[in-house]
Design a protein around this motif. Sequence first.
Motif, PDB file in Angstrom:
ATOM      1  N   TYR A 189      34.318  17.572  44.940  1.00 15.56           N
ATOM      2  CA  TYR A 189      32.950  17.016  43.950  1.00 15.56           C
ATOM      3  C   TYR A 189      33.328  15.961  42.899  1.00 15.56           C
ATOM      4  O   TYR A 189      34.453  15.875  42.402  1.00 15.56           O
ATOM      5  CB  TYR A 189      32.396  17.981  42.766  1.00 15.56           C
ATOM      6  CG  TYR A 189      30.634  17.526  42.286  1.00 15.56           C
ATOM      7  CD1 TYR A 189      30.115  16.543  41.383  1.00 15.56           C
ATOM      8  CD2 TYR A 189      29.539  19.029  42.475  1.00 15.56           C
ATOM      9  CE1 TYR A 189      28.990  16.035  41.182  1.00 15.56           C
ATOM     10  CE2 TYR A 189      28.535  18.108  41.871  1.00 15.56           C
ATOM     11  CZ  TYR A 189      28.248  16.931  41.944  1.00 15.56           C
ATOM     12  OH  TYR A 189      27.203  16.955  41.434  1.00 15.56           O
ATOM     13  N   VAL A 190      32.740  14.848  43.213  1.00 14.12           N
ATOM     14  CA  VAL A 190      33.675  13.359  42.126  1.00 14.12           C
ATOM     15  C   VAL A 190      32.419  13.309  42.159  1.00 14.12           C
ATOM     16  O   VAL A 190      31.520  12.801  42.181  1.00 14.12           O
ATOM     17  CB  VAL A 190      33.300  12.545  43.733  1.00 14.12           C
ATOM     18  CG1 VAL A 190      34.515  10.886  42.695  1.00 14.12           C
ATOM     19  CG2 VAL A 190      34.945  12.444  44.299  1.00 14.12           C
ATOM     20  N   VAL A 191      32.274  13.223  39.962  1.00 20.23           N
ATOM     21  CA  VAL A 191      31.256  13.075  39.698  1.00 20.23           C
ATOM     22  C   VAL A 191      31.321  11.449  38.457  1.00 20.23           C
ATOM     23  O   VAL A 191      33.065  11.051  38.144  1.00 20.23           O
ATOM     24  CB  VAL A 191      30.880  14.151  38.641  1.00 20.23           C
ATOM     25  CG1 VAL A 191      32.888  14.151  37.517  1.00 20.23           C
ATOM     26  CG2 VAL A 191      30.310  13.365  37.651  1.00 20.23           C
ATOM     27  N   THR A 246      37.881  19.104  41.493  1.00 20.53           N
ATOM     28  CA  THR A 246      37.132  17.578  40.753  1.00 20.53           C
ATOM     29  C   THR A 246      37.217  16.534  40.153  1.00 20.53           C
ATOM     30  O   THR A 246      38.666  16.765  40.249  1.00 20.53           O
ATOM     31  CB  THR A 246      36.476  18.924  39.468  1.00 20.53           C
ATOM     32  OG1 THR A 246      35.530  19.905  38.947  1.00 20.53           O
ATOM     33  CG2 THR A 246      35.809  17.256  38.674  1.00 20.53           C
ATOM     34  N   THR A 247      37.035  15.580  40.473  1.00 24.77           N
ATOM     35  CA  THR A 247      37.798  14.104  40.293  1.00 24.77           C
ATOM     36  C   THR A 247      36.391  13.693  39.224  1.00 24.77           C
ATOM     37  O   THR A 247      35.163  13.683  39.397  1.00 24.77           O
ATOM     38  CB  THR A 247      37.515  13.145  41.580  1.00 24.77           C
ATOM     39  OG1 THR A 247      38.353  13.989  42.614  1.00 24.77           O
ATOM     40  CG2 THR A 247      37.958  12.195  40.881  1.00 24.77           C
ATOM     41  N   ILE A 248      36.706  13.539  37.940  1.00 24.28           N
ATOM     42  CA  ILE A 248      35.651  12.837  37.342  1.00 24.28           C
ATOM     43  C   ILE A 248      36.381  11.078  37.170  1.00 24.28           C
ATOM     44  O   ILE A 248      37.378  10.989  36.005  1.00 24.28           O
ATOM     45  CB  ILE A 248      35.590  13.780  35.984  1.00 24.28           C
ATOM     46  CG1 ILE A 248      35.630  14.719  35.777  1.00 24.28           C
ATOM     47  CG2 ILE A 248      35.193  12.474  34.430  1.00 24.28           C
ATOM     48  CD1 ILE A 248      35.988  15.734  34.758  1.00 24.28           C
ATOM     49  N   LEU A 249      35.577  10.075  37.617  1.00 30.83           N
ATOM     50  CA  LEU A 249      35.467   8.799  37.355  1.00 30.83           C
ATOM     51  C   LEU A 249      34.951   8.242  35.614  1.00 30.83           C
ATOM     52  O   LEU A 249      34.001   8.640  35.941  1.00 30.83           O
ATOM     53  CB  LEU A 249      34.851   7.935  38.382  1.00 30.83           C
ATOM     54  CG  LEU A 249      35.929   8.206  39.768  1.00 30.83           C
ATOM     55  CD1 LEU A 249      35.286   7.740  40.814  1.00 30.83           C
ATOM     56  CD2 LEU A 249      37.111   8.462  39.433  1.00 30.83           C
ATOM     57  N   ARG A 250      35.296   7.733  35.181  1.00 33.91           N
ATOM     58  CA  ARG A 250      35.131   6.918  33.314  1.00 33.91           C
ATOM     59  C   ARG A 250      35.481   5.448  33.549  1.00 33.91           C
ATOM     60  O   ARG A 250      36.188   4.804  33.409  1.00 33.91           O
ATOM     61  CB  ARG A 250      35.523   7.653  32.678  1.00 33.91           C
ATOM     62  CG  ARG A 250      35.341   9.264  32.282  1.00 33.91           C
ATOM     63  CD  ARG A 250      36.550   9.374  30.623  1.00 33.91           C
ATOM     64  NE  ARG A 250      35.968  10.930  30.730  1.00 33.91           N
ATOM     65  CZ  ARG A 250      37.043  11.255  30.373  1.00 33.91           C
ATOM     66  NH1 ARG A 250      37.980  11.185  30.347  1.00 33.91           N
ATOM     67  NH2 ARG A 250      36.665  13.132  30.399  1.00 33.91           N
ATOM     68  N   PRO A 251      34.330   5.261  34.555  1.00 34.90           N
ATOM     69  CA  PRO A 251      34.296   2.835  34.571  1.00 34.90           C
ATOM     70  C   PRO A 251      33.852   2.778  33.374  1.00 34.90           C
ATOM     71  O   PRO A 251      33.024   3.937  32.824  1.00 34.90           O
ATOM     72  CB  PRO A 251      32.885   3.735  35.735  1.00 34.90           C
ATOM     73  CG  PRO A 251      32.923   4.361  36.324  1.00 34.90           C
ATOM     74  CD  PRO A 251      33.346   5.477  35.747  1.00 34.90           C
ATOM     75  N   GLY A 252      34.022   1.795  32.835  1.00 32.05           N
ATOM     76  CA  GLY A 252      33.406   0.913  31.956  1.00 32.05           C
ATOM     77  C   GLY A 252      32.484  -0.343  32.693  1.00 32.05           C
ATOM     78  O   GLY A 252      31.354   0.585  33.189  1.00 32.05           O
TER      79      GLY A 252
END
Length: 341
Positions: free
Chosen positions: A92-94, A157-163
């Motif tokens: 799951y890539v959120v 789990t992969t968590i991406l935090r873009p700006g």
Amino acid sequence: MRLLVLGGTHFLGRAVVSAALDRSWDVTIFRRGTSGDDPADVHSVRGDYTNPHDVARLAEHGPWDAVIDPLAFVPRETLSVARALKDHVQRYVVVSTVSAYEGWPVEPLIESSTVLDCPSDAGPDYGYDGDPGPSTYGFGKAGCERAVAGTFGEDRTTILRPGVILGPHEYVGRLPWWLRRLEGGGRVLAPGNPARTIQPVDVRDVADFALRCAEGISGVFNVTAPGIETFGDFLGACAAVAAPTGTELIWAPDEFLVSNGVRQWTELPLWRTYAGTWDVDSSRARAAGLTTRPLAKTVRDTWEWVVGEGPELSNERAAELGITAEREAALLAEYESRHHW
């Protein structure tokens, strides 16, 4: 590679689907179907992210190697989706946000910086809106992260935090606003210090990195440009593609704009004085394969989209953007009178 994209026709989801098809992946999208057409060569499942019955029906179309979720905003809804997909998806890539950090936009950030505390089953109104932060948006994203990680486990789990994400099909309208303003020419009020470094990231680069993670990379990643380009570079690139001859950028200092009550982030899009706004370390993502294109390329491609198709900016956030011509003229006159121009 079998990929599920939640959404799939809107900005980042659209870019993810396009990049996955370029890789010849088998792509399923899950969308309500209320706007736009389904992309060609995908499996489309109709349904509402917020409806547990629709999500349960979606799960029957699996299994998939990974799901990419740009629709995670309300923790209890994302928790329901994650639970429904747990036995049908390997990873799951959120897509979260730097707003999930307690210190944004005031402090420099790394992945281990403190995240806002939000339960995984919180509703849409959890948290509060501060100035300069936090925000209910950030609280919600933090809760969605917790919902996915608590259901799938850290290894899956992969968590991406873009700006800030810019590029063709941007729905907020920050870059399109500046392009249209530069197209109008004349004396343009430019905010703050042109040497201020900024970190907007192209939507296509976020999509490419999301797919790389979907192939088997776990963890938390800030997703931003490296911070080597400036606000001056940004507006210069906008002027290069959109501005008529004779257009002049008038750079007014932060202190002048703040003292005159100019709304940061919205009235002059992307302008914000807080030190942490553009100080987000993405070296971890770069080590994992993130690459980002030059800002001028993002600007040029977005301009081609703006003059070609034209953005549909009917959402609430887009309605808040931009300074009026009258207010801009008044501020320019006041600033120039102080400097006897």
